[in-house]
Motif scaffolding. Sequence first.
Motif, PDB file in Angstrom:
ATOM      1  N   ALA A   1      11.784  -7.583  20.001  1.00 39.09           N
ATOM      2  CA  ALA A   1      12.005  -8.527  18.905  1.00 39.09           C
ATOM      3  C   ALA A   1      11.120  -8.223  17.700  1.00 39.09           C
ATOM      4  CB  ALA A   1      11.757  -9.957  19.382  1.00 39.09           C
ATOM      5  N   SER A   2      10.054  -7.462  17.904  1.00 38.91           N
ATOM      6  CA  SER A   2       9.159  -7.132  16.794  1.00 38.91           C
ATOM      7  C   SER A   2       9.561  -5.851  16.070  1.00 38.91           C
ATOM      8  CB  SER A   2       7.712  -6.988  17.295  1.00 38.91           C
ATOM      9  OG  SER A   2       7.557  -5.804  18.061  1.00 38.91           O
ATOM     10  N   LEU A   3      10.571  -5.146  16.586  1.00 39.92           N
ATOM     11  CA  LEU A   3      10.967  -3.866  16.002  1.00 39.92           C
ATOM     12  C   LEU A   3      11.390  -3.948  14.531  1.00 39.92           C
ATOM     13  CD1 LEU A   3      12.876  -2.108  18.939  1.00 39.92           C
ATOM     14  CD2 LEU A   3      10.614  -1.578  18.023  1.00 39.92           C
ATOM     15  N   PRO A   4      12.004  -5.043  14.058  1.00 38.31           N
ATOM     16  CA  PRO A   4      12.326  -5.101  12.625  1.00 38.31           C
ATOM     17  C   PRO A   4      11.111  -4.922  11.724  1.00 38.31           C
ATOM     18  CG  PRO A   4      13.536  -6.796  13.795  1.00 38.31           C
ATOM     19  CD  PRO A   4      12.590  -6.195  14.787  1.00 38.31           C
ATOM     20  N   GLY A   5       9.936  -5.211  12.241  1.00 37.67           N
ATOM     21  CA  GLY A   5       8.726  -5.049  11.442  1.00 37.67           C
ATOM     22  C   GLY A   5       8.360  -3.608  11.159  1.00 37.67           C
ATOM     23  N   ALA A   6       8.956  -2.669  11.901  1.00 43.27           N
ATOM     24  CA  ALA A   6       8.658  -1.246  11.697  1.00 43.27           C
ATOM     25  C   ALA A   6       9.119  -0.778  10.328  1.00 43.27           C
ATOM     26  CB  ALA A   6       9.320  -0.414  12.790  1.00 43.27           C
ATOM     27  N   ALA A   7      10.108  -1.450   9.748  1.00 41.88           N
ATOM     28  CA  ALA A   7      10.654  -1.021   8.458  1.00 41.88           C
ATOM     29  C   ALA A   7       9.676  -1.241   7.311  1.00 41.88           C
ATOM     30  CB  ALA A   7      11.968  -1.754   8.183  1.00 41.88           C
ATOM     31  N   SER A   8       8.925  -2.341   7.359  1.00 46.69           N
ATOM     32  CA  SER A   8       8.038  -2.670   6.239  1.00 46.69           C
ATOM     33  C   SER A   8       6.570  -2.363   6.506  1.00 46.69           C
ATOM     34  CB  SER A   8       8.181  -4.153   5.878  1.00 46.69           C
ATOM     35  OG  SER A   8       8.010  -4.963   7.020  1.00 46.69           O
ATOM     36  N   LEU A   9       6.215  -2.064   7.753  1.00 45.90           N
ATOM     37  CA  LEU A   9       4.810  -1.839   8.074  1.00 45.90           C
ATOM     38  C   LEU A   9       4.207  -0.621   7.359  1.00 45.90           C
ATOM     39  CD1 LEU A   9       2.334  -2.734   9.680  1.00 45.90           C
ATOM     40  CD2 LEU A   9       3.156  -1.342  11.587  1.00 45.90           C
ATOM     41  N   PRO A  10       4.894   0.524   7.293  1.00 44.08           N
ATOM     42  CA  PRO A  10       4.266   1.699   6.660  1.00 44.08           C
ATOM     43  C   PRO A  10       3.789   1.446   5.234  1.00 44.08           C
ATOM     44  CG  PRO A  10       6.226   2.359   7.860  1.00 44.08           C
ATOM     45  CD  PRO A  10       6.208   0.864   7.862  1.00 44.08           C
ATOM     46  N   SER A  11       4.590   0.748   4.425  1.00 37.89           N
ATOM     47  CA  SER A  11       4.186   0.491   3.040  1.00 37.89           C
ATOM     48  C   SER A  11       2.974  -0.435   2.979  1.00 37.89           C
ATOM     49  CB  SER A  11       5.349  -0.114   2.255  1.00 37.89           C
ATOM     50  OG  SER A  11       5.754  -1.358   2.817  1.00 37.89           O
ATOM     51  N   ILE A  12       2.906  -1.403   3.913  1.00 36.06           N
ATOM     52  CA  ILE A  12       1.760  -2.321   3.942  1.00 36.06           C
ATOM     53  C   ILE A  12       0.497  -1.567   4.332  1.00 36.06           C
ATOM     54  CG2 ILE A  12       0.779  -4.355   5.056  1.00 36.06           C
ATOM     55  CD1 ILE A  12       3.607  -5.427   5.394  1.00 36.06           C
ATOM     56  N   LEU A  13       0.601  -0.714   5.358  1.00 37.81           N
ATOM     57  CA  LEU A  13      -0.566   0.056   5.797  1.00 37.81           C
ATOM     58  C   LEU A  13      -1.016   1.040   4.732  1.00 37.81           C
ATOM     59  CD1 LEU A  13       0.247   0.815   9.548  1.00 37.81           C
ATOM     60  CD2 LEU A  13      -1.268  -0.937   8.598  1.00 37.81           C
ATOM     61  N   ALA A  14      -0.049   1.609   4.010  1.00 39.11           N
ATOM     62  CA  ALA A  14      -0.405   2.540   2.939  1.00 39.11           C
ATOM     63  C   ALA A  14      -1.192   1.820   1.850  1.00 39.11           C
ATOM     64  CB  ALA A  14       0.856   3.178   2.354  1.00 39.11           C
ATOM     65  N   GLY A  15      -0.742   0.626   1.497  1.00 34.39           N
ATOM     66  CA  GLY A  15      -1.459  -0.160   0.499  1.00 34.39           C
ATOM     67  C   GLY A  15      -2.831  -0.581   0.993  1.00 34.39           C
ATOM     68  N   LEU A  16      -2.925  -0.919   2.283  1.00 34.11           N
ATOM     69  CA  LEU A  16      -4.210  -1.318   2.864  1.00 34.11           C
ATOM     70  C   LEU A  16      -5.192  -0.152   2.848  1.00 34.11           C
ATOM     71  CD1 LEU A  16      -5.882  -3.472   4.342  1.00 34.11           C
ATOM     72  CD2 LEU A  16      -4.852  -2.700   6.488  1.00 34.11           C
ATOM     73  N   GLN A  17      -4.690   1.027   3.213  1.00 34.72           N
ATOM     74  CA  GLN A  17      -5.537   2.225   3.221  1.00 34.72           C
ATOM     75  C   GLN A  17      -6.014   2.557   1.801  1.00 34.72           C
ATOM     76  OE1 GLN A  17      -3.642   5.677   4.833  1.00 34.72           O
ATOM     77  NE2 GLN A  17      -5.552   6.824   5.059  1.00 34.72           N
ATOM     78  N   LYS A  18      -5.130   2.401   0.821  1.00 37.73           N
ATOM     79  CA  LYS A  18      -5.487   2.690  -0.567  1.00 37.73           C
ATOM     80  C   LYS A  18      -6.564   1.735  -1.066  1.00 37.73           C
ATOM     81  CE  LYS A  18      -3.471   3.347  -5.168  1.00 37.73           C
ATOM     82  NZ  LYS A  18      -4.468   2.506  -5.857  1.00 37.73           N
ATOM     83  N   SER A  19      -6.404   0.441  -0.723  1.00 42.63           N
ATOM     84  CA  SER A  19      -7.395  -0.539  -1.172  1.00 42.63           C
ATOM     85  C   SER A  19      -8.748  -0.286  -0.525  1.00 42.63           C
ATOM     86  CB  SER A  19      -6.913  -1.957  -0.840  1.00 42.63           C
ATOM     87  OG  SER A  19      -6.783  -2.140   0.555  1.00 42.63           O
ATOM     88  N   ASN A  20      -8.755   0.169   0.742  1.00 46.78           N
ATOM     89  CA  ASN A  20     -10.010   0.478   1.421  1.00 46.78           C
ATOM     90  C   ASN A  20     -10.693   1.676   0.801  1.00 46.78           C
ATOM     91  OD1 ASN A  20      -9.768  -1.644   3.229  1.00 46.78           O
ATOM     92  ND2 ASN A  20      -8.706  -0.419   4.778  1.00 46.78           N
TER      93      ASN A  20
END
Length: 314
Positions: free
Chosen positions: A292-311
């Motif tokens: 049921a959590s698989l739909p989150g795979a579509a948007s997670l990469p962009s969020i992690l990329a932004g998180l990594q950039k901010s760090n």
Amino acid sequence: MNDLSKVSRRKKYLRWGGFVLAVILLVYLLSRQGWGEILAAVRQIPLWRLGCALVLTLISRLAVAGRWHALMKATKMDISYSQTARLTFAGLFASNFLPTTVGGDVVRLAGTVQLGLDGAISAASLIVDRLVGLFGMLLAVPLGARPLWAWLITEQGWRDSFATQAMILAQVGDGKLWSKVRGLFDKIINAFSLWKEHPRSLLMSLAMTWVHMLCLFGMIALLLNGLGESISIWLIGGLWSFVYLITLVPISINGYGVQEVAMTLIFTNVGGITMKSGLTLALLVRTLQMLASLPGAASLPSILAGLQKSNSDC
């Protein structure tokens, strides 16, 4: 090495140790029952039941998103339900499939910041979201308290274990435990202060929690009936509330192993189902939650990329 890093490392070791111990115990239970019997039990469940169980799990996740969205909208933040749901599923996916250092709440918070929303208010909403979910589950505790207590008091090992744990907690010296509890309580009060003028949003958030819970309990009832077992949905709710509370103890990674072992033991010994059905049920619930959590795979990469950039910019 400063004290903060020592505490962080100690918590990390504790979680990995708890995770390994829980998995070892789960493997032991599975080895006693046999994978062949587990697979045979899964095959006896009609496909329509598995499909309906997955649909109920998805609806419960949408309700969890609705719970958080009700809190976010009360603060007049410009966020749509679809955006809230996208962040919620991304957080669920991160919790299920990524290392413990990337938590679901961290992903949700990073997503709100990327949307240009206030980080402090978003963080407070996540705390309240968790607390509303916890409160909803606590309301189900009385449904299973009596049979669970009846089981515990007949088990000498459990009595001794609880007595030992109580002694350990009582001996945590110099008021350190109390100071931590007091600090946590202060954080909770501060978080709720943002919503004290919006009781309707809290009630709506609680209503979404109840929808989530009913879907979850209904999904478990569907699977149990497919396995040839029968437990009332009210008792299911009461027993699951204790499983939920156990998995809140931070001794494993996302409750892996702990949830399965706790669910198997409680539903077997208190719910009266067989060990085979208990293990099968625990594994299916975890599998459906991950699917049921698989739909989150579509948007997670962009969020992690932004998180990594901010760090990296810090």
